[in-house]
Design a protein around this motif. Sequence first.
Motif, mmCIF file in Angstrom:
data_model
loop_
_atom_site.group_PDB
_atom_site.id
_atom_site.type_symbol
_atom_site.label_atom_id
_atom_site.label_comp_id
_atom_site.label_asym_id
_atom_site.label_seq_id
_atom_site.Cartn_x
_atom_site.Cartn_y
_atom_site.Cartn_z
ATOM 1 N N ASP B 74 11.641 15.227 29.784
ATOM 2 C CA ASP B 74 12.027 13.952 30.382
ATOM 3 C C ASP B 74 12.621 13.041 29.319
ATOM 4 O O ASP B 74 12.046 12.891 28.244
ATOM 5 N N THR B 115 13.785 9.451 37.365
ATOM 6 C CA THR B 115 13.363 10.845 37.389
ATOM 7 C C THR B 115 13.529 11.515 38.750
ATOM 8 O O THR B 115 14.167 12.561 38.859
ATOM 9 N N ASP B 219 9.473 10.609 27.350
ATOM 10 C CA ASP B 219 9.838 9.462 28.186
ATOM 11 C C ASP B 219 8.845 8.326 27.981
ATOM 12 O O ASP B 219 9.229 7.164 27.834
ATOM 13 N N ASP B 268 16.269 15.246 32.575
ATOM 14 C CA ASP B 268 16.672 14.584 33.818
ATOM 15 C C ASP B 268 17.564 13.387 33.556
ATOM 16 O O ASP B 268 18.445 13.061 34.330
ATOM 17 N N HIS B 269 17.328 12.705 32.442
ATOM 18 C CA HIS B 269 18.145 11.542 32.103
ATOM 19 C C HIS B 269 17.940 11.263 30.630
ATOM 20 O O HIS B 269 17.041 11.843 30.007
ATOM 21 N N HIS B 277 15.322 3.511 31.035
ATOM 22 C CA HIS B 277 16.394 4.244 31.696
ATOM 23 C C HIS B 277 16.505 3.766 33.115
ATOM 24 O O HIS B 277 15.662 3.005 33.576
HETATM 25 ZN ZN LIG Z 1 12.522 10.908 33.777
#
Ligand SMILES: [Zn+2]
Lengths: 219, 972
Positions: B74, B115, B219, B268-269, B277
């Motif tokens: 993540d 997410t 994350d 995912d990002h 995010h």
């Molecule tokens: Zn995420």
Amino acid sequence: MWDVEIRGMASAHAIIAASIFMATIMPAVLVEKFSVYGTHLVWLYSVAGSVAVVNIAVFWLLGISPPTKKNTLSYKLSKLFRSCVYFLLSCLFFHTVVVLYGAPLLESALETFSLAVLLSTFTTLRCLCILGPNVQAWIRVFSRDGAMSVWDTSLQITTGCSVVGAWLGAFPIPLDWDRPWQVWPISCSLGTTIGFLTGLLTAPLWIRWHRKQLTYKLK
Amino acid sequence: MRLSSSVFASFCLLIELLGIALFLRGFFPVPVKSSLSSKSKLSDLPAEPLAGNSPNSTKVPPPLFKRVVIILIDALREDFIFGPNGKRFMPYTRHIVERGSSHSFIAKARPPTVTMPRIKALTTGSIPGFIDVVMNLNSPAVLEDNVIWQAKNSGKRIIFYGDDTWVRLFPKHFMEYDGTTSFFVSDYTEVDNNVTRHLDSTLKRDDWDVLILHYLGLDHIGHISGPHSSLIGPKLLEMDDVIKKIHASLISREAEGTLPNLMVLCSDHGMSETGSHGGSSEPEISTPLILISPLFQRKVGLEQPAMVEQVDLAPTLALALALPISQNSVGRLIPAVFEEASLREQLRFLHMNGHQLSSLLRDSNPNFHKEDGYEQFRMAEKTHGNWMKLYMDGNTSEVLGNMGKKLLKQYLEALQAMSAALSKQLGKYDMYSMIVGMSLILQVLVLLVLAMPEALSRAACVDVPVASAFLSLPFYLLCLLGSSIHVLVCTSAEASCYFCSLPWLLAFTAILFSSALLCSLVAMAARYVPIPGSPQPKTSSDWTLSELDILLLTGTVGHTLSLGASSFVEEEHQTWYFLLNTLCLAVFQDVCRKYFRERRRPGDDEEDDPLLPSIAEEDASQATFSPAAELGVSVGSEKWLALSTPILTLACCRLLRSLNQTGVQWAHLPDLSHWLNSGDHKVVLSLLAALSLLLIFLLVQRRCSLVSKIALALGLLGVYSYRAAVGNVLFPWQHSGRSISKGTGEARFVYIFILGILFTGVKDLLRSQVMSSAVEGRRLKSRGLWEVYSGVVLLVALLFRAHNLPTLACCLLIQTLMAQFIWKKLHYDAAQTTIMHYWFGQAFFYFQGNSNNIATVDISVGFVGLESYVEAPAVFLTAFSTYAGPLLWACHLVCYLSSERDRAALSLGHGSYCFALLRSVPAVFYVVLVTALRYHLFIWSVFSPKLLYEAMHTLVTAAVCLFFTFMDQDRT
Ligand SMILES: [Zn+2]
Ligand SMILES: [Zn+2]
């Protein structure tokens, strides 16, 4: 005459404000693991107690309380008793109002009642000290243009500020920041205290600023 | 143009509705969906093109890989691997990227980089439309076609460890799973250890085909301390170790003769420079995508990784595992993965991908013929057929190879064009429509505010200078400017704007209208600018605000501002309860002052009291009609009733508040409704429901005609028997063995009475219009209104669940008491009364169990009295019951204001104007706010549902305002 009264009031307020700070600092030295958030109720009682004691002492010494007609012991005792009853009633009143505002009814009732005690100390106790257990006088003071001395005005201001402080203190509770001071009733009691301190500070300034407009009826 | 206040208010609200609708259309673009609701099947796959003959084979090429391990870290930013820090913190991964047999890419994620939607994008290959996510909040499972489902369907065994979002998205898809909650953001070690602890045992086993790992720690570190914190390095090293372990294990278990394994490292990002995010900044949308397999050729050095889209992973994985591509996927396969396959197979893969994209394009775009990609794909398919023919004929010349290479390129271009055309429609805010809608509602709001002094004046008329605006020069200039901007935006923008797709005539009418509105605004504002030389008009000097006014104003403004914080949106009910309590205390103080003057201590909340308005004497002379007499109590007790009204209201509010726990933070706490519905307490619930219905009858019947009274009584009995039939409550004479039915008959029985009462009410209203005697007419009108109101009450009683009936009873009780003893006696003016009604309405919206989450809408209401789902009545009933609280209070406001004897018309005008203003202020503020916060982390989960609620509420208010206008028409 004005300046003397205002100066007297300012110093009395300063003493009360100092007592709040002392009540915050002293337990930190004496009690182990003391913190305003962690052991909040200890802090709350210490502040309430010291403010109560200092208030009573200051107003006793200054002799602000209305002159009593009868000086007998039994009269004084009945006055004291009535004052206690009023104080208790006001605690219950504040407790009810806080519950109506959404405080849990059964769980954390102690916390809610402690907040009510704090609010009563900042508002009702001062009324009792300055005006005595005399409901008529209270109503007079709290209606517009009812103030008859600088003390009445200061009472109006501090009471209003404390209540508004408690009111504003409720706002951070729903925020999802998960901070220690968002736990019930910490933000409210902090708000009350800050409001009260603000009231203590602003009352002399406000009276000084508006002394031209303030025309008290002579007693 | 002179308009009465109520007409003006409804007009403004209608324009505002148009603006909000346009804004919503821009904010929630229509999602791209395949017309088929089922999932792709292997049998649906297109045949391999072959010119001339019948199609040759529908067989899917064999899978390229045996097992797949997907490691999702993540918030892994692209530069954590490919950047200068990659060498330090992820040495093994970097080694594989530079020297190993791997393919590295930078995969672009689409905003919002959150997410859950990103996992959806990775697995379905589609970009979820905004409205989709909002609507699916209550059922988070992915219903769309996706790779995970396809894999499971084809017998692959899937294991998952990591963020439990996956478990919620794909329930029952995993053979084995262990979800970690991402709730505690401050924890960044436990969440990952929880995943890694399974690794050793799982890697040794042979009974799985797909392993998915989702690591959350990085994350969380980002959220705590940002991308440059000292915690990042150790975490990346830990991740590197995990990758090393998995890779080593996969290589060691690689056996001769079987297919190779694939390892996918993705994210995912990304992570912004502050560590959060959700937005669309470059570091947030750039994620690494590394595919590792012995099948690939070894690299000889670090090359700049190519750019792909995040959605490309889904079709690539699907084809590599010989699964059908999910229907709504807009991704295109990554050609590098298939380099080692034969040319025929490569073309086959491209053809399958192209076929899927073209059918999706055909379903989602009516003008698909005009798309370049679609044409290119058709051409390529034809060429493919010819190529296949040559190939089948056994031609192996160089010409065939070159032709195949050309065809490959042709396919790739077609795929790219089609994918771009599809994703253009998705996941993007249509800013132009949003801005046009927003400017429209902003203008309306300014118009409303500017008209305030006129609308609240004694005339209750607003003079909108439309005619002069149409004739002024600035109007034409503005029109010209607007049109040119419109043409410019619509011809240049590559994004498809909804406003541009409207017919030109309509768009230009809107521009014309908007410019006229702007000109009138300026003209109206100019009225308030004092002209030098002319005498100063007397303003604001006689406008003194009482404490109640101050409270009402600060409350309205404060609530509007509080919408900026996501927590306050989630917990909006708290704001309203809080304001309502304060209002009741303030009212209590007013009452005390009226009845006790100096004899009793006023309420403790305000410290300085204004002088009592000297109206107490007027009261006595005015008392031709005493509320106390109407309710059958002596005048002496009226005082005590008046005093107890606010206290009773407070008590009611406190009770109702614990009836339905709503919001987010405290929604899980046990409340009275759970207790009542728990089955053991059915008797209590029945008693409570019966008592509430009785109270409702007593409170509503007193101003109805005899016929309506009887209808109301029968209707309420019908409500009880309906609830008994559905099984919510008990009949006293009920047999235990009675089966639970749908209660359709009982509900229809009640509907008949509702229609009857409404009909009587409307008849009375109509008759009052043609009445010759004014007094008689007014009496009839007020009765008619009350009958309409009782019809509404009966409908609400039918729709509310049994445990909510006390809410309705309390609502009516508070309305009655307040009207009799507070609003009338204390002479609150129309504006004050309206604001109080609005606040009560809002509070009751939450008292009945609503929240700002779509999930709390009670959809079962749509089936009351219906055998099956019929859309129009179901939608109406659901909306009606959701907004029952505000509607009831608005209806009561109409009844109350028109019952004021001497100034009914005036009050109605003022009331409807205040209502419109009260709704517009938060709505417009919120629309502007949402535009500003459109990349906020909680835009989907918190702000967007609230936006839908605001729009719906505006619609309801507009309907109420129209009703006001009709009631206000007969003034002469
Ligand atoms: Zn995420
Ligand atoms: Zn995050």
